[in-house]
Every structure is written in structure tokens, then in C-alpha cells.
Write a protein that holds these residues in place. Structure first.
Motif, short mmCIF file in Angstrom:
data_model
loop_
_atom_site.label_atom_id
_atom_site.label_comp_id
_atom_site.label_asym_id
_atom_site.label_seq_id
_atom_site.Cartn_x
_atom_site.Cartn_y
_atom_site.Cartn_z
N LYS A 111 43.70 16.08 32.89
CA LYS A 111 44.05 16.29 34.40
C LYS A 111 45.13 17.13 34.50
O LYS A 111 46.37 16.82 34.81
N ILE A 112 45.16 18.24 33.91
CA ILE A 112 46.49 19.43 33.94
C ILE A 112 45.99 20.58 34.20
O ILE A 112 44.95 21.10 34.25
N PRO A 113 47.05 21.61 34.84
CA PRO A 113 46.46 22.87 35.14
C PRO A 113 46.17 23.82 33.92
O PRO A 113 46.65 23.63 32.84
N ILE A 114 45.40 24.65 34.19
CA ILE A 114 44.91 25.40 33.17
C ILE A 114 44.85 26.91 33.62
O ILE A 114 44.31 27.30 34.88
N LEU A 115 45.32 28.13 33.00
CA LEU A 115 45.56 29.44 33.55
C LEU A 115 44.54 30.11 32.69
O LEU A 115 44.63 30.07 31.30
N GLN A 116 43.57 31.02 33.24
CA GLN A 116 42.70 32.02 32.58
C GLN A 116 43.07 33.23 32.60
O GLN A 116 43.37 33.79 33.63
N THR A 117 43.43 33.99 31.36
CA THR A 117 43.84 35.35 31.41
C THR A 117 42.26 36.04 31.48
O THR A 117 41.67 36.38 30.36
N SER A 118 41.99 36.46 32.77
CA SER A 118 40.81 37.35 33.05
C SER A 118 41.30 38.94 32.85
O SER A 118 42.43 38.99 32.28
N THR A 119 40.55 39.64 33.33
CA THR A 119 40.73 41.24 32.79
C THR A 119 40.18 41.97 34.06
O THR A 119 39.23 41.76 34.84
N SER A 120 40.80 43.37 34.13
CA SER A 120 40.45 44.29 35.08
C SER A 120 39.12 44.70 34.61
O SER A 120 38.47 45.34 35.47
N GLU A 121 38.50 44.60 33.37
CA GLU A 121 37.34 44.91 33.00
C GLU A 121 36.13 44.20 33.81
O GLU A 121 34.98 44.39 33.76
N VAL A 122 36.43 43.36 34.34
CA VAL A 122 35.44 42.41 35.56
C VAL A 122 35.05 43.38 36.63
O VAL A 122 33.98 43.28 37.37
N TYR A 123 35.97 44.43 36.85
CA TYR A 123 35.69 45.64 37.96
C TYR A 123 34.75 46.61 37.42
O TYR A 123 34.09 47.39 38.36
N GLY A 124 34.57 46.72 36.00
CA GLY A 124 33.45 47.79 35.52
C GLY A 124 33.90 48.99 35.76
O GLY A 124 35.28 49.25 35.62
N ASP A 125 33.16 50.01 36.02
CA ASP A 125 33.38 51.44 36.62
C ASP A 125 33.65 51.45 37.89
O ASP A 125 32.47 51.41 38.85
N PRO A 126 34.74 51.14 38.69
CA PRO A 126 34.87 50.74 40.06
C PRO A 126 34.40 51.99 40.89
O PRO A 126 34.83 52.97 40.89
N THR A 127 33.90 51.46 41.95
CA THR A 127 33.57 52.31 43.19
C THR A 127 34.40 52.20 44.44
O THR A 127 34.49 52.84 45.21
N VAL A 128 35.37 51.27 44.14
CA VAL A 128 36.53 50.86 45.23
C VAL A 128 37.92 51.25 44.23
O VAL A 128 38.08 50.71 43.17
N HIS A 129 38.60 52.00 45.15
CA HIS A 129 40.03 52.21 44.33
C HIS A 129 41.20 52.29 45.30
O HIS A 129 40.94 52.85 46.44
#
Length: 332
Positions: A111-129
Motif C-alpha cells: 500500500k505504497i506509492p510507485i513511480l514509473q519512468t515511462s518515455t517519450s517513445e510512447v509518442y512514436g514518430d509524432p504527428t503533433v508537435h
């Protein structure tokens, strides 16, 4: 003096970001359990911390369950450079997905907090900038980078499902390009590649015409953002972009590195790798609003702090830097 000393688990704690995070949390007065399987992390990175009574090192692979008692979890475990995550793509996906499941299960039990280091790679080759957190991304699900991109996207799904289903306290950070001391010489990232090549007098290799852009965040700015995110109220879950919105072309980066190192290396161009994004720049409005955070160190200043670290490595010297103050205050 820290208001309340916590025992904090940092997975991937002997890697580039993990080393800086362990140091920061120790400086803040906490006890640290650093977990790493040393696939890309290095014991040498955290040797300066081993004599600290509040630092503990455990060799462990997060794809297997871990049964410990801690107050918070920072989940950084996963190879993060293309050279390393493409070496064993199946294991990369397992680290992101099974690692998330195991760490979320631990956080749920405690029952504790957890932080995930995700990444800008989830945006792939973005069409929004630039890319806001509301953007769903433009990702190839079966390309050579997909083991990392989709693994991190699945990990985010797991985090938010644990939050909705089990009321778990989660934090999700989407990290953009970060650089600084404790990067590996062979990690294949553009900053380390260019500095190494310049210092050795080798050709600077640019993929494509060099017009593709990236944003570069100095590591201490990034770590400050992660700690601030962990310490936000429970309702702030993220995902939150953490990166430097200053945007530079790869050619501009190469020319800056050449100027700062005084290298006479030439710039050569190679074919662009598959699925290499053309633009990558964070919208950090959420970080400014919820964390009171923005980066302070400009690219040229950050490179000036990073280049001496690589010079020491290439000379076979110690990995420490004066800026990190690694020698004294932590050995108590």
C-alpha cells in the motif's frame, strides 16, 4: 534535515538515471535499496555509495517477484537505448511488462506509492508537435523499436489499471532525451556517441541529413522532476512529460559538441534507421502546473559538465565528477 526518512526502492538503480536518483535521495536523507541486474547498469556507477550506511545494493531481475519492505518505489528498470533494448527485444518487453506487474504487485501489497519512468517513445514518430500528454502517439507496433515503445505503453496501461482497479497510488513520468555523467560510452545515444567520437577524433556519424530534432534535458534537472512528481498529492498521477523543451537539430548538436571539445572530427551522414522519429519535443505545461518544475540547465552548459566525465572514462580514470560531489558527504 529530511522531515521523514523513507526506505525507497530504486529499480535499475545502477544505471545512468538510477545512479543520479539514488544519490539525490541519499542526499535528501532517505534509505535506499538499489536493485539492478547489471544488464546495462554497472556496479562501478554506484561504488561511491556502497560505504553509505543508508544504501543497500541487491542484484535482482525485476521480471521475477521481489519480496521486501519499503515505503516508496521508483521503477526505472529497463534498457533505454536502442543498442541495448534491441539486443534482446523479447527480454526488453518482459522487463517493461513483467517488471511493471511485479513492482505494482509489491506496491499493492505494501500500500505504497510507485513511480514509473515511462518515455517519450510512447509518442512514436509524432504527428503533433510539441507532444502533450493528451496525444496518443503514432507508434509502429511491430518494428525494431517496438519492444521498447510498446513495452512502455503496456506498462502505462498496467499502472493506470492498477490505479483504477486497486486504488494504487501511482505516478507516471514520460522522460524525454536526457544526458549527463554516468552515461555509457557504448549506449548508442546521440549525445554519448557524438562526445566519444569527437574526443577520439573519429568521424561524427549523423543519420539522415541531421534535420531531425530532439530536446535534451540535463540529468539533474530530470531527477529533480522525478522527485517532485513522487511528492505530489495522490490525485496527481500523470502521465507528465519531463524534458527540456529547447529543440535542436541533430546537426546543431554535432556542431556544438565539436566546438566544445575542440575536435577536428568530420561529420559524415549514414542512412536513417527504421522508425526513427523526425521530431521529439515535450510540452511541459503539466510539469510546470503540477510540479512547479522546469529545466534550468541549457544544452551548452550541460555538455560542458558532461564532456569531462567522458574524458575521464577514455583515460581510464574514475567516473566521479566534481559537480556530483561523490566523494565525501554520503559516506556516513
Amino acid at each position: 534535515m529530511v522531515l521523514r526518512q523513507k526506505r525507497i526502492l530504486v529499480t535499475g538503480g545502477a544505471g545512468f538515471l538510477g545512479t543520479h536518483l539514488c544519490q539525490k535521495l541519499l542526499e535528501d536523507g532517505h534509505e535506499i535499496l538499489c536493485v539492478d541486474n547489471f544488464f546495462t547498469g554497472s556496479r562501478r556507477n554506484i561504488e561511491h555509495l556502497l560505504d553509505n550506511k543508508r544504501f543497500e545494493l541487491l542484484r535482482h531481475d525485476v521480471t521475477f517477484p521481489l519480496f521486501i519492505e519499503v515505503d516508496e518505489i521508483y521503477n526505472l528498470a529497463c534498457p533505454a537505448s536502442p543498442v541495448h533494448y534491441q539486443f534482446d527485444p523479447v527480454q526488453t518487453t518482459k522487463t517493461s511488462v513483467l517488471g511493471a506487474i511485479n513492482m505494482l504487485g509489491l506496491a499493492k501489497r505494501l500500500k505504497i506509492p510507485i513511480l514509473q519512468t515511462s518515455t517519450s517513445e510512447v509518442y512514436g514518430d509524432p504527428t503533433v508537435h510539441p507532444q502533450p500528454e493528451s496525444y496518443w502517439g503514432h507508434v509502429n507496433p511491430n518494428g525494431i523499436r517496438s519492444c521498447y515503445d510498446e513495452g512502455k505503453r503496456c506498462a502505462e496501461t498496467l499502472f493506470f489499471d492498477y490505479h483504477r482497479q486497486h486504488k494504487l497510488k501511482i505516478k507516471v513520468a514520460r522522460i524525454f532525451n536526457t544526458y549527463g555523467p554516468f552515461m555509457r560510452l557504448d549506449d548508442g545515444r546521440v549525445v554519448s556517441n557524438f562526445i566519444r567520437q569527437a574526443l577520439l577524433g573519429e568521424d561524427i556519424t549523423i543519420f539522415g541529413d541531421g534535420s531531425q530534432t530532439r530536446s535534451f534535458c540535463y540529468v539533474t534537472d530530470l531527477i529533480d522532476g522525478l522527485v517532485r512528481l513522487m511528492n505530489t498529492p495522490a490525485e496527481v498521477t500523470g502521465p507528465i512529460n519531463i524534458g527540456n523543451p529547447g529543440e535542436f537539430s541533430i546537426l546543431e548538436l554535432a556542431e556544438t559538441v565539436l566546438a566544445l571539445t575542440g575536435s577536428r572530427s568530420s561529420i559524415i551522414r549514414l542512412p536513417l534507421p527504421a522508425d526513427d522519429p523526425k521530431q521529439r519535443c515535450p510540452d511541459i505545461a503539466s510539469a510546470q502546473k503540477f510540479l512547479g518544475w522546469q529545466p534550468n540547465i541549457a544544452l551548452e552548459e550541460g555538455l560542458k559538465r558532461t564532456i569531462p566525465f567522458f574524458e575521464n572514462l577514455l583515460r581510464g580514470g574514475p567516473q566521479s565528477t566534481a559537480e556530483l560531489r561523490i566523494a565525501s558527504p554520503l559516506a556516513v
